[in-house]
Design an enzyme around this catalytic site. Sequence first.
Site, short mmCIF file in Angstrom:
data_model
loop_
_atom_site.label_atom_id
_atom_site.label_comp_id
_atom_site.label_asym_id
_atom_site.label_seq_id
_atom_site.Cartn_x
_atom_site.Cartn_y
_atom_site.Cartn_z
N LYS A 124 0.88 -1.18 -0.05
CA LYS A 124 -0.10 -0.02 0.03
C LYS A 124 0.95 1.53 0.24
O LYS A 124 0.57 2.14 -0.21
CB LYS A 124 -0.83 -0.01 1.62
CG LYS A 124 -2.20 -1.26 1.06
CD LYS A 124 -3.17 -1.13 0.06
CE LYS A 124 -3.77 -2.39 0.10
NZ LYS A 124 -3.05 -3.95 0.15
N LYS A 179 -3.19 2.63 8.63
CA LYS A 179 -3.20 1.27 7.67
C LYS A 179 -2.79 0.57 7.97
O LYS A 179 -0.80 0.87 7.63
CB LYS A 179 -3.93 2.05 6.56
CG LYS A 179 -5.07 2.61 6.04
CD LYS A 179 -5.75 3.30 4.86
CE LYS A 179 -6.67 4.17 4.52
NZ LYS A 179 -7.22 4.58 3.27
N GLY A 205 -9.80 -5.29 3.10
CA GLY A 205 -10.50 -6.38 3.77
C GLY A 205 -11.19 -5.03 5.23
O GLY A 205 -11.66 -6.20 6.66
N GLY A 206 -10.48 -4.53 5.65
CA GLY A 206 -10.05 -3.57 7.41
C GLY A 206 -9.40 -3.74 8.37
O GLY A 206 -8.91 -3.03 8.95
N GLU A 225 -2.70 8.15 7.35
CA GLU A 225 -3.40 9.02 6.25
C GLU A 225 -4.81 9.78 6.64
O GLU A 225 -5.10 9.50 7.97
CB GLU A 225 -4.15 7.93 5.49
CG GLU A 225 -3.12 7.71 4.32
CD GLU A 225 -4.23 7.13 2.98
OE1 GLU A 225 -3.31 6.68 1.82
OE2 GLU A 225 -5.74 6.27 3.66
N LYS A 226 -5.18 10.93 5.94
CA LYS A 226 -5.69 11.65 6.36
C LYS A 226 -7.35 11.29 6.93
O LYS A 226 -7.79 10.40 5.38
CB LYS A 226 -5.97 13.14 5.80
CG LYS A 226 -7.31 14.35 6.43
CD LYS A 226 -7.40 14.68 7.56
CE LYS A 226 -7.74 15.48 8.11
NZ LYS A 226 -7.97 16.29 9.42
N LYS A 232 -17.83 -4.43 1.13
CA LYS A 232 -18.74 -4.10 0.06
C LYS A 232 -20.04 -5.19 0.55
O LYS A 232 -19.46 -6.41 0.46
CB LYS A 232 -18.05 -4.32 -1.55
CG LYS A 232 -17.10 -2.86 -1.10
CD LYS A 232 -16.43 -3.06 -2.89
CE LYS A 232 -14.97 -2.38 -2.61
NZ LYS A 232 -14.63 -2.81 -3.75
N ARG A 285 -6.62 -6.88 -10.56
CA ARG A 285 -7.78 -8.43 -10.93
C ARG A 285 -9.04 -8.20 -11.26
O ARG A 285 -9.60 -6.90 -11.17
CB ARG A 285 -7.87 -9.71 -9.54
CG ARG A 285 -7.95 -8.21 -8.55
CD ARG A 285 -8.18 -9.77 -7.06
NE ARG A 285 -8.53 -9.14 -5.78
CZ ARG A 285 -10.05 -8.19 -5.25
NH1 ARG A 285 -10.45 -7.61 -6.65
NH2 ARG A 285 -10.03 -7.79 -4.12
N VAL A 325 -15.49 -8.54 -7.75
CA VAL A 325 -16.61 -9.52 -7.59
C VAL A 325 -17.48 -8.71 -8.66
O VAL A 325 -18.22 -8.98 -8.75
CB VAL A 325 -16.62 -9.08 -5.98
CG1 VAL A 325 -17.94 -9.91 -5.79
CG2 VAL A 325 -15.96 -9.73 -5.31
#
Length: 448
Positions: free
Chosen positions: A116, A158, A164-165, A200-201, A237, A291, A294
């Site tokens: 990331k 992060k 995925g959180g 990050e903000k 999602k 990739r 979904v």
Amino acid sequence: MIQKILIANRGEIALRVLRACKELGIQTVVVHSTADADAMHVRLADESVCIGPPPSRDSYLNIHQIVAACEITGADAVHPGYGFLSENAKFADILAAHNITFIGPSGDHIRIMGDKIEAKRTAKRLGIPVVPGSEGAVTDEKEAKRVAAEIGYPVIIKASAGGGGRGMKVARTEDDLEVALATARSEAGAAFGDDAVYIEKYLEKPRHIELQVFGDGFGNGVHFGERDCSLQRRHQKVWEEANSPALNEEARARIGGICAKAVADLGYSGAGTIEFLYENGEFYFIEMNTRLQVEHPVTEAITGIDLVHEQIRVASGGGLSVRQEDIKFNGHAIECRINAEDPRTFTPSPGTITHFHTPGGLGIRVDSGVYSGYKIPPYYDSLIGKLIVHGRNRVECMMRLRRALDEFVVDGIKTTLPLFRDLVGNADIANGDYDIHWLEKYLAATAE
């Protein structure tokens, strides 16, 4: 041209890829665990190979077994679907070493976007707008406080290797930062084997907007418009639509042009999705998924272009089938992810489906690999199918979705269908007035 494709996945995506291969006249091989011996894609494929017992690590994540299956069957390409090995750079490299085409980007591009921190650096270099934050991994509390003070609270921490959180924590004040930093590192190390984190903000009420892009590996790139994925639970999602209710034509063209140029400049090959947070008219890069997503069917619905066909064409060296000016957007599409879960607690609900009836009619598509009598195994993701609805505009699409949900029947297990029947009648959803926090607030309120 590719002659035989091994599909290294399961469930609805394996069946989706298999259908595309049949339409192109390409032979198919599927691999499966012992738990999936009766799966629909196994029944329909030209050849199938059992690669291990139910646990994913012993089957769908077993690179040695998948390469052996290619050699046994003579498959000259592998389509990884999504999940499992789809973003595994080592897998792509090993296939290349065995002269097997990986239907996806290069291992190098997977590595760049899988980290990331490096992905954010690359995005910034390519002219993609990014969220203000640390330039790289934050190594200690003192540095974290300095970065947070510069960009302003609240901030979000992060995991560099995450998704995925997991390994993601919000700090609203300096007092929160120490605990949030330690917790994020601990979660990141446990989940990904890498405790590197960055800051990050934190945006308070953003939408989650993603751009579907394609590159041909020869310096050409296009975008297929955006998808709005703001309805999420625990960063997963639930409902996606295209186009986004929040964007106008000018914003769509602006961010689409930036993303298409970025994949072209990167020399990227195949399908990718560049994801953003969107707030107050500004886009902020989150990550790039290297990739098929979904939710790709909603893009297919509004463009009329088969994205799996496009993946196979690009991987074969045939280049892109369309130029940017050829891509037209028609109407509106919504996808609901139907999971084998309790609609209130979201606990998994494996078991035997006693009755399965899908809706039909104009503008209705159901991507699913299950059938009446099929036993949902407890070992894998709970997704059992996707309902995709297309209409001439969002109002028609919503009315069609309401009707389709009423027709959809899955008996024998609990599913999330009742949740979508509630959502389709909600005024905020009807008005397109929601952000990434909306669904969790709604669920908390309705649980009281």
